[in-house]
Design an enzyme around this catalytic site. Structure first.
Site, mmCIF file in Angstrom:
data_model
loop_
_atom_site.group_PDB
_atom_site.id
_atom_site.type_symbol
_atom_site.label_atom_id
_atom_site.label_comp_id
_atom_site.label_asym_id
_atom_site.label_seq_id
_atom_site.Cartn_x
_atom_site.Cartn_y
_atom_site.Cartn_z
ATOM 1 N N CYS A 1 13.189 9.808 8.566
ATOM 2 C CA CYS A 1 12.944 9.237 9.896
ATOM 3 C C CYS A 1 14.183 9.356 10.774
ATOM 4 C CB CYS A 1 12.492 7.788 9.773
ATOM 5 S SG CYS A 1 13.542 6.808 8.710
ATOM 6 N N GLU B 1 8.786 14.924 16.796
ATOM 7 C CA GLU B 1 9.354 14.803 15.454
ATOM 8 C C GLU B 1 8.705 15.857 14.561
ATOM 9 O OE1 GLU B 1 8.467 11.278 12.955
ATOM 10 O OE2 GLU B 1 10.618 11.236 12.568
ATOM 11 N N GLU C 1 8.283 0.947 11.981
ATOM 12 C CA GLU C 1 9.390 1.913 11.985
ATOM 13 C C GLU C 1 8.757 3.289 12.024
ATOM 14 O OE1 GLU C 1 11.237 4.605 11.239
ATOM 15 O OE2 GLU C 1 12.377 3.982 9.463
ATOM 16 N N LYS D 1 0.859 -1.194 0.000
ATOM 17 C CA LYS D 1 0.000 0.000 0.000
ATOM 18 C C LYS D 1 0.888 1.234 0.000
ATOM 19 C CE LYS D 1 -2.000 2.899 2.106
ATOM 20 N NZ LYS D 1 -1.773 4.338 1.749
ATOM 21 N N GLY E 1 1.100 3.799 13.709
ATOM 22 C CA GLY E 1 1.771 2.566 14.128
ATOM 23 C C GLY E 1 1.071 1.932 15.318
ATOM 24 N N GLY F 1 5.990 4.813 9.221
ATOM 25 C CA GLY F 1 5.176 6.031 9.223
ATOM 26 C C GLY F 1 5.121 6.631 10.611
ATOM 27 N N SER F 2 3.978 7.217 10.952
ATOM 28 C CA SER F 2 3.876 7.969 12.205
ATOM 29 C C SER F 2 3.580 7.047 13.395
ATOM 30 C CB SER F 2 2.764 9.001 12.080
ATOM 31 O OG SER F 2 1.529 8.350 11.824
HETATM 32 P P1 NAI Z 1 1.079 8.284 8.221
HETATM 33 O O1 NAI Z 1 1.634 7.460 9.310
HETATM 34 O O2 NAI Z 1 -0.349 8.707 8.286
HETATM 35 O O3 NAI Z 1 1.240 7.533 6.800
HETATM 36 C C1 NAI Z 1 2.127 6.489 6.522
HETATM 37 C C2 NAI Z 1 1.415 5.403 5.726
HETATM 38 O O4 NAI Z 1 0.393 4.821 6.529
HETATM 39 C C3 NAI Z 1 0.697 5.889 4.451
HETATM 40 O O5 NAI Z 1 0.791 4.899 3.449
HETATM 41 C C4 NAI Z 1 -0.742 6.010 4.917
HETATM 42 O O6 NAI Z 1 -1.673 5.897 3.868
HETATM 43 C C5 NAI Z 1 -0.856 4.826 5.849
HETATM 44 N N1 NAI Z 1 -1.951 4.930 6.835
HETATM 45 C C6 NAI Z 1 -2.492 6.059 7.362
HETATM 46 N N2 NAI Z 1 -3.480 5.747 8.207
HETATM 47 C C7 NAI Z 1 -3.571 4.399 8.244
HETATM 48 C C8 NAI Z 1 -4.396 3.470 8.950
HETATM 49 N N3 NAI Z 1 -5.332 3.877 9.803
HETATM 50 N N4 NAI Z 1 -4.208 2.152 8.749
HETATM 51 C C9 NAI Z 1 -3.244 1.718 7.899
HETATM 52 N N5 NAI Z 1 -2.446 2.543 7.200
HETATM 53 C C10 NAI Z 1 -2.592 3.866 7.369
HETATM 54 O O7 NAI Z 1 2.021 9.547 8.090
HETATM 55 P P2 NAI Z 1 1.648 11.000 7.473
HETATM 56 O O8 NAI Z 1 0.335 11.480 8.011
HETATM 57 O O9 NAI Z 1 1.809 10.939 6.022
HETATM 58 O O10 NAI Z 1 2.801 11.895 8.113
HETATM 59 C C11 NAI Z 1 2.625 12.419 9.411
HETATM 60 C C12 NAI Z 1 3.900 12.321 10.213
HETATM 61 O O11 NAI Z 1 4.312 10.976 10.326
HETATM 62 C C13 NAI Z 1 5.101 13.032 9.618
HETATM 63 O O12 NAI Z 1 5.082 14.391 9.885
HETATM 64 C C14 NAI Z 1 6.224 12.307 10.299
HETATM 65 O O13 NAI Z 1 6.459 12.848 11.574
HETATM 66 C C15 NAI Z 1 5.719 10.892 10.443
HETATM 67 N N6 NAI Z 1 6.249 10.016 9.362
HETATM 68 C C16 NAI Z 1 7.307 9.206 9.645
HETATM 69 C C17 NAI Z 1 7.877 8.455 8.655
HETATM 70 C C18 NAI Z 1 9.051 7.587 8.929
HETATM 71 O O14 NAI Z 1 9.872 7.397 8.069
HETATM 72 N N7 NAI Z 1 9.133 6.964 10.087
HETATM 73 C C19 NAI Z 1 7.396 8.495 7.281
HETATM 74 C C20 NAI Z 1 6.220 9.320 7.080
HETATM 75 C C21 NAI Z 1 5.708 10.061 8.109
#
Ligand code: NAI
Ligand code: MG
Length: 492
Positions: A299, A396, A265, A190, A248, A243-244
């Protein structure tokens, strides 16, 4: 309307498909979502948005492939397919780098120098493991007076859901796909709403490489629809997520209902520790990269800069200079060193953190606002005299913002470095080999770098402690995370 593609601008490659890739076929979705170019804010293309029914079809395809075709493919053959995929990524590296820049806004030199070589190396690394995953023969005490012969087997887990973030999508997809495939799993991937294109293009290369249908399925879509449906699905055995922390946490909670394995992660607030004997020029260069590379949307960004008081003023001044010398601009302009943030929401979040830093009394050394041009730009920003308790030192930010603070001795540096919810990475700048190893042991982080930032390699385990996540990807740890261990005992 069932639309697979609309408005594909000239820059998108002919062969790119923007629908769903399920069971080896490209399919349209019932709805689409918009994918933007963050350097202009303009629509790039519309991408198929998988719903729960599409996700279910993708999971079924992955299950069937796991039970049938993929299950009978030997490790050596899986390795050969992964090598072939690596070669195709290498052939099309320029196209893939361009897609990353277009979709996320990063300067084109960055995916060219990092994301693509790393992704290719990751597929080759795991191609090599595919026929070397073995168990042990273990001496046992016997059974009811009779001798026994016992051994272990490492088996694939089954259907793995890979949920990918937008910051370095292709590279992180590679980190999840390569070990899972090498170990014999099948996947449903995804991609993130903001940056699905490179993964969709990878789908074309997976087809071309000759993976059996259903081994890799790609379902772009919204996180709370397609992502959530994958996490809930009874027939998904493992979720690998980057992701966030908030998402997570949701994933782990939901995954518990069906006892899914999870690898999470979740980013960090990684310290960069500059000891009194450090090579200051090298440290400043490395710290600037750790702050501004990929717009700070990394990250492992080294955002808490802890500097020995004897070097503090010098490092603060040099980092201010490094921030001011960055060149914000369009991703395909070769002079550009920093692009826009991925979307308006991210820009607003980062600007709000900057305002919070000012309000909480940190000293603004450079940057501090938006860049006056179209797109979601934020100035490279450095704060000094930051309290380690303040918001900009604890949360972060995921943007080009650094927080510099002084320390007086090594114990204080370690205390400050570890006084955080996170534990993904840390960098230590020193020429003292004993101190380097001593601090490397004391800092609570999944990866420690000495005299360099983000020295990542597919052979090394990757993942964090505390809020930074659970489990490890890459290296042999990546194989362990994608297999179940079984013991077999024969009573002789
Ligand atoms: P997010 O955690 O919402 O998105 C990451 C992935 O998870 C995307 O593919 C999204 O579609 C998916 N996702 C979102 N909600 C979900 C759910 N309920 N169930 C399953 N999958 C889901 O991150 P977002 O909103 O794009 O960014 C927000 C913050 O997250 C950033 O400002 C940053 O601090 C952090 N982040 C950290 C990352 C890392 O490398 N550890 C990468 C991206 C964001
Ligand atoms: Mg985009």
């Amino acid at each position: 309307m069932r639309a697979e593609t609309t408005t594909v601008p000239a820059r998108l490659p002919e062969s790119l498909r923007t629908g769903l890739f399920i069971d080896g076929k490209w399919q349209s979705a019932t709805s689409t979502f918009d994918d933007h170019d963050p350097s202009s804010g303009q629509l790039l293309t519309r991408v198929g948005a998988a719903d729960a029914t599409d996700v279910d079809r993708a999971v079924r395809a992955a299950r069937t492939a796991f039970n049938d075709s993929w299950g009978s493919v030997s490790g050596a053959e899986r390795g050969a397919l992964l090598y072939r995929l690596a070669d195709l990524i290498e052939r099309d590296a320029a196209i893939l780098a361009e897609l990353e820049s277009l979709d996320i806004g990063k300067p084109i030199g960055q995916p060219t120098a990092l994301d693509l070589p790393n992704t290719i190396a990751t597929f080759r690394h795991f191609a090599g493991w595919a026929d070397k995953i073995h168990g042990d023969s273990i001496p046992t005490a016997g059974y009811m007076g009779r001798p026994t012969h016992s051994y272990t087997i490492r088996e694939p887990i089954g259907v793995v859901a890979a949920i990918i973030p937008w910051n370095t999508p292709l590279m992180i997809a590679g980190w999840k796909l390569a070990p899972a495939l090498a170990a014999g799993n099948t996947l449903v991937v995804k991609p993130a709403e903001d940056a699905p294109l490179s993964i969709l293009y990878l789908g074309r290369l997976i087809e071309e490489a000759g993976f059996p249908p259903g081994v890799v399925n790609i379902v772009p879509g919204l996180g709370d629809v397609a992502g959530a449906a994958l996490v809930r699905h009874r027939d998904v055995d493992k979720v690998s997520f980057t992701g966030s922390p908030r998402v997570g946490q949701d994933i782990q909670r939901t995954a518990a209902e069906t006892f899914k394995r999870v690898t999470l992660e979740l980013g960090g607030k990684s310290p960069q520790i500059v000891l009194a004997d450090a090579d200051v020029d090298a440290a400043v260069q490395g710290i600037a990269m750790g702050l501004f590379f990929n717009q700070g949307e990394v990250c492992a960004a080294g955002t808490r800069i802890l500097v020995h008081r004897s070097l503090y003023d010098r490092v603060v001044a040099a980092l201010g200079e490094a921030a001011r010398s960055q060149i914000p601009g369009a991703p395909f302009d070769l002079a550009t060193t920093i692009g826009p943030l991925v979307n308006r929401r991210q820009q607003e979040t980062v600007l709000a953190y900057i305002e919070k830093g000012k309000a909480e009394g940190a000293r603004l050394v450079a940057g501090g606002g938006r860049v006056n041009r179209a797109g979601f730009f934020v100035e490279p920003t450095v704060f000094a005299d930051v309290s380690n308790d303040s918001t900009i030192a604890r949360e972060e930010i995921f943007g080009p913002v650094g927080a510099v603070m002084p320390f007086d001795d090594v114990d204080e540096a370690i205390r400050m470095a570890n006084d955080t919810e996170y534990g993904l990475a840390a960098t230590i700048w020193t020429r003292d080999v004993t101190l380097a190893h001593t601090l490397a042991r004391k800092v609570r982080a999944g990866a420690v770098w000495v005299n360099g930032w983000a020295a990542i390699d597919p052979a090394l385990p990757w993942g964090g402690m505390k809020t930074s996540g659970i489990g490890r990807e890459l290296g042999w740890s990546g194989i362990l995370a994608n297999t179940e261990e079984k013991s077999v005992t024969v009573v002789l």
